[in-house]
Design a protein around this motif. Structure first.
Motif, PDB file in Angstrom:
ATOM      1  N   ASP A  98      -2.917  -6.074  -0.592  1.00 42.30           N
ATOM      2  CA  ASP A  98      -3.443  -6.832   0.541  1.00 42.30           C
ATOM      3  C   ASP A  98      -3.310  -6.075   1.864  1.00 42.30           C
ATOM      4  OD1 ASP A  98      -4.873  -9.145   0.352  1.00 42.30           O
ATOM      5  OD2 ASP A  98      -3.161 -10.500   0.432  1.00 42.30           O
ATOM      6  N   VAL A  99      -2.290  -5.256   1.986  1.00 39.05           N
ATOM      7  CA  VAL A  99      -2.036  -4.571   3.257  1.00 39.05           C
ATOM      8  C   VAL A  99      -2.275  -3.073   3.162  1.00 39.05           C
ATOM      9  CG1 VAL A  99      -0.434  -6.324   4.100  1.00 39.05           C
ATOM     10  CG2 VAL A  99       0.440  -4.439   2.698  1.00 39.05           C
ATOM     11  N   SER A 100      -2.881  -2.633   2.066  1.00 38.42           N
ATOM     12  CA  SER A 100      -3.123  -1.201   1.872  1.00 38.42           C
ATOM     13  C   SER A 100      -4.550  -0.824   2.242  1.00 38.42           C
ATOM     14  CB  SER A 100      -2.875  -0.811   0.406  1.00 38.42           C
ATOM     15  OG  SER A 100      -1.539  -1.022   0.050  1.00 38.42           O
ATOM     16  N   THR A 101      -4.689   0.339   2.836  1.00 36.70           N
ATOM     17  CA  THR A 101      -6.000   0.935   3.062  1.00 36.70           C
ATOM     18  C   THR A 101      -6.361   1.868   1.922  1.00 36.70           C
ATOM     19  OG1 THR A 101      -5.487   0.884   5.425  1.00 36.70           O
ATOM     20  CG2 THR A 101      -7.401   2.155   4.776  1.00 36.70           C
ATOM     21  N   LEU A 102      -5.320   2.402   1.263  1.00 34.87           N
ATOM     22  CA  LEU A 102      -5.506   3.354   0.176  1.00 34.87           C
ATOM     23  C   LEU A 102      -4.633   2.972  -1.010  1.00 34.87           C
ATOM     24  CD1 LEU A 102      -5.034   6.607   2.306  1.00 34.87           C
ATOM     25  CD2 LEU A 102      -7.239   5.691   1.562  1.00 34.87           C
ATOM     26  N   VAL A 103      -5.171   3.116  -2.195  1.00 33.83           N
ATOM     27  CA  VAL A 103      -4.376   3.030  -3.423  1.00 33.83           C
ATOM     28  C   VAL A 103      -4.665   4.320  -4.183  1.00 33.83           C
ATOM     29  CG1 VAL A 103      -3.856   1.761  -5.515  1.00 33.83           C
ATOM     30  CG2 VAL A 103      -4.548   0.517  -3.447  1.00 33.83           C
ATOM     31  N   VAL A 104      -3.635   5.159  -4.320  1.00 26.60           N
ATOM     32  CA  VAL A 104      -3.823   6.525  -4.800  1.00 26.60           C
ATOM     33  C   VAL A 104      -2.980   6.783  -6.045  1.00 26.60           C
ATOM     34  CG1 VAL A 104      -3.683   8.971  -4.197  1.00 26.60           C
ATOM     35  CG2 VAL A 104      -4.188   7.277  -2.414  1.00 26.60           C
ATOM     36  N   HIS A 105      -3.610   7.366  -7.052  1.00 23.52           N
ATOM     37  CA  HIS A 105      -2.896   7.891  -8.216  1.00 23.52           C
ATOM     38  C   HIS A 105      -2.615   9.364  -7.909  1.00 23.52           C
ATOM     39  CE1 HIS A 105      -3.222   9.153 -12.749  1.00 23.52           C
ATOM     40  NE2 HIS A 105      -2.005   9.335 -12.264  1.00 23.52           N
ATOM     41  N   ALA A 106      -1.343   9.721  -7.886  1.00 22.76           N
ATOM     42  CA  ALA A 106      -0.976  11.084  -7.495  1.00 22.76           C
ATOM     43  C   ALA A 106       0.079  11.655  -8.433  1.00 22.76           C
ATOM     44  CB  ALA A 106      -0.450  11.093  -6.055  1.00 22.76           C
ATOM     45  N   CYS A 110       5.515 -18.635  -7.491  1.00 27.53           N
ATOM     46  CA  CYS A 110       4.978 -17.303  -7.183  1.00 27.53           C
ATOM     47  C   CYS A 110       6.134 -16.323  -7.319  1.00 27.53           C
ATOM     48  CB  CYS A 110       4.396 -17.283  -5.768  1.00 27.53           C
ATOM     49  SG  CYS A 110       3.852 -15.645  -5.222  1.00 27.53           S
ATOM     50  N   GLU A 111       6.213 -15.669  -8.458  1.00 38.12           N
ATOM     51  CA  GLU A 111       7.359 -14.813  -8.744  1.00 38.12           C
ATOM     52  C   GLU A 111       7.155 -13.419  -8.157  1.00 38.12           C
ATOM     53  OE1 GLU A 111       7.499 -14.992 -12.954  1.00 38.12           O
ATOM     54  OE2 GLU A 111       8.525 -16.944 -12.992  1.00 38.12           O
ATOM     55  N   ARG A 112       8.199 -12.931  -7.528  1.00 38.07           N
ATOM     56  CA  ARG A 112       8.198 -11.586  -6.968  1.00 38.07           C
ATOM     57  C   ARG A 112       9.477 -10.874  -7.375  1.00 38.07           C
ATOM     58  NH1 ARG A 112       5.745 -14.501  -2.377  1.00 38.07           N
ATOM     59  NH2 ARG A 112       3.785 -13.476  -1.752  1.00 38.07           N
ATOM     60  N   ASN A 113       9.340  -9.609  -7.772  1.00 36.10           N
ATOM     61  CA  ASN A 113      10.499  -8.803  -8.145  1.00 36.10           C
ATOM     62  C   ASN A 113      10.811  -7.730  -7.119  1.00 36.10           C
ATOM     63  OD1 ASN A 113      10.995 -10.157 -10.529  1.00 36.10           O
ATOM     64  ND2 ASN A 113       9.762  -8.761 -11.780  1.00 36.10           N
ATOM     65  N   ARG A 114       9.917  -7.540  -6.169  1.00 41.70           N
ATOM     66  CA  ARG A 114      10.101  -6.468  -5.198  1.00 41.70           C
ATOM     67  C   ARG A 114      10.137  -7.029  -3.803  1.00 41.70           C
ATOM     68  NH1 ARG A 114       8.879  -1.282  -7.185  1.00 41.70           N
ATOM     69  NH2 ARG A 114       8.138  -1.325  -9.324  1.00 41.70           N
ATOM     70  N   LEU A 115      10.918  -6.342  -2.940  1.00 34.29           N
ATOM     71  CA  LEU A 115      10.911  -6.677  -1.519  1.00 34.29           C
ATOM     72  C   LEU A 115       9.748  -5.933  -0.897  1.00 34.29           C
ATOM     73  CD1 LEU A 115      14.705  -6.346  -0.678  1.00 34.29           C
ATOM     74  CD2 LEU A 115      13.406  -8.458  -0.909  1.00 34.29           C
ATOM     75  N   VAL A 116       8.829  -6.675  -0.295  1.00 41.24           N
ATOM     76  CA  VAL A 116       7.622  -6.068   0.251  1.00 41.24           C
ATOM     77  C   VAL A 116       7.493  -6.427   1.713  1.00 41.24           C
ATOM     78  CG1 VAL A 116       5.124  -5.939   0.108  1.00 41.24           C
ATOM     79  CG2 VAL A 116       6.471  -6.148  -1.967  1.00 41.24           C
ATOM     80  N   SER A 117       7.213  -5.438   2.532  1.00 41.97           N
ATOM     81  CA  SER A 117       6.969  -5.675   3.949  1.00 41.97           C
ATOM     82  C   SER A 117       5.609  -5.118   4.299  1.00 41.97           C
ATOM     83  CB  SER A 117       8.042  -4.985   4.805  1.00 41.97           C
ATOM     84  OG  SER A 117       7.701  -5.026   6.161  1.00 41.97           O
ATOM     85  N   ALA A 118       4.860  -5.875   5.087  1.00 43.18           N
ATOM     86  CA  ALA A 118       3.524  -5.429   5.472  1.00 43.18           C
ATOM     87  C   ALA A 118       3.586  -4.290   6.471  1.00 43.18           C
ATOM     88  CB  ALA A 118       2.738  -6.598   6.046  1.00 43.18           C
ATOM     89  N   GLY A 119       4.669  -4.154   7.172  1.00 41.96           N
ATOM     90  CA  GLY A 119       4.791  -3.063   8.128  1.00 41.96           C
ATOM     91  C   GLY A 119       4.136  -3.374   9.441  1.00 41.96           C
TER      92      GLY A 119
END
Length: 286
Positions: A47-55, A277-286
């Motif tokens: 939701d808050v990403s401009t890029l999703v990259v496989h690297a 709504c289950e979440r396993n990670r701490l996520v911040s939009a920045g």
């Protein structure tokens, strides 16, 4: 004396430290990479990403403590250089390689994890004016890549850019419950507020001798034939992960005590049906 390749590397690291803003992920711990991401975890990041990259990681350097402000105890901050394998989503150009910073937990021996040649999935945004440099969008924004993970992520990314993608739900606007002609018959309509005023309404129908039914409509038309969204879909996420646990009193437009209680009860029924709504990670939009 440094050779040219080492000189270029040193300059690149100095520039990314000097010009890149410190990602929000660095202000809170990153979940261990062994934790499996839930559907909500992935959408939170996308939701808050401009890029999703496989690297594929080519090089890592551990930063000194004085260059790692806000680093959580037991974690290490790494400067990463990685080769771009594929761009899964993005509206910004990405070159053959990317550079970024990431916080990760130290291993059992207190050392940095060895990431060279590891393939990762990055949820990020570009650093303005710095081609090839990216900023992770939050904690857990670097995930170990695997074919099953990519198979989970791609449909999510596609659903988010679809023409009929559900709007971002921000709360409850109005709710009204009306009794029917028969004892035990009622209809409750709940209108939601959204980020861009997209229409979203919930309808709960109760009939004598039958289990209550509810559905969601994503158009201006309130459809009594609407159905609940399937779990782990973007429609489910927009509701389950952002609606308040209880109907706000100010949103309840029913005047009679019985109708107000019915509206509140029907709202609880919807929330219970959606599930947590289950979440396993701490996520911040920045």
């Amino acid at each position: 004396m440094l050779d040219n390749s080492k000189m270029r590397h040193s300059v690149g690291l100095a520039l990314i430290l000097a010009f890149s803003p410190v990602p929000a992920a660095f202000s809170q711990p990153v979940s261990p990479v062994s934790v499996e991401s839930t559907y909500a975890d992935i959408v939170d990041l996308a939701d808050v990403s401009t890029l999703v990259v496989h690297a594929r990681i080519r090089k890592q350097i551990e930063l000194e403590p004085e260059r790692s402000p806000g680093l959580e105890a037991g974690f290490v901050r790494l400067y990463i250089e990685a080769d771009t394998v594929a761009l899964l989503a993005g509206n910004a150009p990405v070159g053959e390689s990317v550079r970024y910073l990431v916080d990760l937990p130290r291993n059992a021996k207190g050392r940095s994890p060895k990431l060279k040649k590891d393939e990762v999935l990055l949820f990020a945004r570009p650093v303005t004016g710095r081609i090839g440099e990216i900023q992770l969008v939050g904690s857990g924004a670097q995930m170990p890549w695997s074919p099953p993970l990519e198979l989970r992520v791609r449909p999510i990314l596609a659903s988010m850019v679809a023409a009929d993608a559900p709007p971002v739900v921000t709360g409850v606007r109005d709710a009204l419950s009306v009794n029917g002609n028969l004892v035990g018959e009622s209809e409750t309509q709940i209108f939601l507020s959204t980020k861009r005023d997209g229409p979203v309404s919930l309808t709960v129908i109760r009939r004598p001798g039958q289990a209550p039914e509810w559905g969601v409509s994503w158009t201006e038309i309130v459809d009594q034939a609407a159905r609940p969204p399937a779990r782990d879909t973007l429609e489910w996420y927009r509701l389950a992960c952002f609606l308040p646990a209880a109907l706000p009193g100010a949103a309840n437009l029913s005047r009679e005590a019985g109708s107000r209680a019915q509206a509140a009860d029907d709202y609880r029924f919807v929330i219970s049906s959606l599930g947590p709504c289950e979440r396993n990670r701490l996520v911040s939009a920045g």
